[in-house]
Scaffold this motif. Structure first.
Motif, PDB file in Angstrom:
ATOM      1  N   SER A   1     101.408  44.433  72.261  1.00 28.85           N
ATOM      2  CA  SER A   1     102.554  44.905  71.484  1.00 28.85           C
ATOM      3  C   SER A   1     102.451  46.411  71.376  1.00 28.85           C
ATOM      4  CB  SER A   1     102.550  44.291  70.081  1.00 28.85           C
ATOM      5  OG  SER A   1     102.725  42.907  70.141  1.00 28.85           O
ATOM      6  N   PHE A   2     103.568  47.080  71.521  1.00 30.35           N
ATOM      7  CA  PHE A   2     103.569  48.530  71.375  1.00 30.35           C
ATOM      8  C   PHE A   2     104.924  48.999  70.887  1.00 30.35           C
ATOM      9  CE2 PHE A   2     104.753  47.594  75.723  1.00 30.35           C
ATOM     10  CZ  PHE A   2     105.809  48.447  75.993  1.00 30.35           C
ATOM     11  N   SER A   3     104.957  50.235  70.464  1.00 34.64           N
ATOM     12  CA  SER A   3     106.174  50.833  69.938  1.00 34.64           C
ATOM     13  C   SER A   3     106.365  52.200  70.583  1.00 34.64           C
ATOM     14  CB  SER A   3     106.049  50.978  68.417  1.00 34.64           C
ATOM     15  OG  SER A   3     107.181  51.594  67.888  1.00 34.64           O
ATOM     16  N   VAL A   4     107.611  52.509  70.948  1.00 36.10           N
ATOM     17  CA  VAL A   4     107.954  53.817  71.496  1.00 36.10           C
ATOM     18  C   VAL A   4     109.149  54.356  70.723  1.00 36.10           C
ATOM     19  CG1 VAL A   4     107.030  53.432  73.812  1.00 36.10           C
ATOM     20  CG2 VAL A   4     109.369  52.749  73.298  1.00 36.10           C
ATOM     21  N   SER A   5     109.180  55.664  70.548  1.00 36.50           N
ATOM     22  CA  SER A   5     110.310  56.248  69.816  1.00 36.50           C
ATOM     23  C   SER A   5     110.553  57.671  70.279  1.00 36.50           C
ATOM     24  CB  SER A   5     110.048  56.229  68.303  1.00 36.50           C
ATOM     25  OG  SER A   5     108.997  57.100  67.971  1.00 36.50           O
TER      26      SER A   5
ATOM     27  N   THR B   1     117.588  59.161  73.912  1.00 33.91           N
ATOM     28  CA  THR B   1     116.833  58.600  75.032  1.00 33.91           C
ATOM     29  C   THR B   1     115.352  58.626  74.693  1.00 33.91           C
ATOM     30  OG1 THR B   1     118.485  59.344  76.612  1.00 33.91           O
ATOM     31  CG2 THR B   1     116.282  58.907  77.468  1.00 33.91           C
ATOM     32  N   ILE B   2     114.666  57.526  74.980  1.00 35.86           N
ATOM     33  CA  ILE B   2     113.220  57.445  74.759  1.00 35.86           C
ATOM     34  C   ILE B   2     112.526  57.706  76.082  1.00 35.86           C
ATOM     35  CG2 ILE B   2     111.303  55.949  74.095  1.00 35.86           C
ATOM     36  CD1 ILE B   2     113.269  54.480  72.254  1.00 35.86           C
ATOM     37  N   ASP B   3     111.665  58.715  76.122  1.00 33.04           N
ATOM     38  CA  ASP B   3     110.910  59.068  77.325  1.00 33.04           C
ATOM     39  C   ASP B   3     109.525  58.430  77.264  1.00 33.04           C
ATOM     40  OD1 ASP B   3     112.937  60.719  78.418  1.00 33.04           O
ATOM     41  OD2 ASP B   3     112.350  62.328  77.056  1.00 33.04           O
ATOM     42  N   PHE B   4     109.155  57.699  78.317  1.00 37.41           N
ATOM     43  CA  PHE B   4     107.839  57.094  78.413  1.00 37.41           C
ATOM     44  C   PHE B   4     106.888  58.062  79.099  1.00 37.41           C
ATOM     45  CE2 PHE B   4     110.719  53.474  78.198  1.00 37.41           C
ATOM     46  CZ  PHE B   4     110.107  52.696  77.227  1.00 37.41           C
ATOM     47  N   ASP B   5     105.577  57.821  78.933  1.00 45.56           N
ATOM     48  CA  ASP B   5     104.554  58.685  79.530  1.00 45.56           C
ATOM     49  C   ASP B   5     104.584  58.660  81.051  1.00 45.56           C
ATOM     50  OD1 ASP B   5     103.692  59.422  77.015  1.00 45.56           O
ATOM     51  OD2 ASP B   5     102.128  57.870  76.929  1.00 45.56           O
TER      52      ASP B   5
END
Length: 191
Positions: free
Chosen positions: A136-140, A169-173
């Motif tokens: 489980s993870f969260s991005v913001s 827009t949510i930017d991922f690593d």
């Protein structure tokens, strides 16, 4: 500049200031609160989520105001195959400047809003073969958000609005990003 021109300018400026002061006296501002329900639609997912939330604002003039919003969603399927299943939910917290345009001789109005919001997505990934690989993870991300809509005034105190919203827009690593938008139907009461 002769005396007559100076007198006309002074009279014009005085009249303009008087009209502005009368408008300020006649409209002291109006707070409102409401609830909304709708659809939250991120890119590249199987299902859109049901969204619901609350909002409130303050109208400084009949046209201009500010609005705050909290929106959350149900847990919804994002992806599923034979080995893996993922679900997501989202929360949006925003602050916007608003502009309403009342269509003449009708109870309809157009509404635009632009501001900043925090868009947070919580993801649960379930590995169907090896349970210990589930995560489980969260991005913001926080950024520009807004919307356009159409409203209807049932009376001077109660209105309903349907609105198209876009969220940050949510930017991922890894360089990927997640765009999300939604449609909401809300109703609010002025007091």
């Amino acid at each position: 500049m002769n005396t007559l021109q100076k007198a006309l300018i002074a009279l014009s400026v005085g009249s303009l200031l008087s009209v502005s002061a009368q408008a300020a006296v006649n409209y002291a501002g109006q707070p409102y609160v409401g609830a909304k329900v709708g659809q939250y639609s991120p890119d590249d997912v199987e299902d859109d989520a049901v969204s619901y939330g609350v909002y409130g604002g303050y109208k400084f003039t009949p046209e201009f105001g500010v609005e705050a919003e909290y929106l959350t969603t149900s847990d919804t399927d994002a992806y599923e195959d034979a080995e893996e299943k993922s679900e997501y939910s989202a929360d949006v917290l925003g602050l916007y400047a608003t502009y309403d345009y009342a269509f003449p001789n009708t109870a309809l109005y157009a509404k635009g809003r632009l501001g900043f919001a925090k868009n947070e997505v919580n993801v649960d990934v379930t590995d169907k073969d090896i349970a210990s690989n589930s995560e489980s993870f969260s991005v913001s991300d926080t950024g520009v958000a807004g919307g356009l809509g159409l409203g209807y005034k049932f009376n001077p105190m109660v209105s309903a609005e349907v609105m198209y919203n876009f969220y940050p827009t949510i930017d991922f690593d890894d360089g990927e990003n997640l765009d999300a938008n939604g449609i909401t139907l809300g109703a609010h009461v002025k007091f």
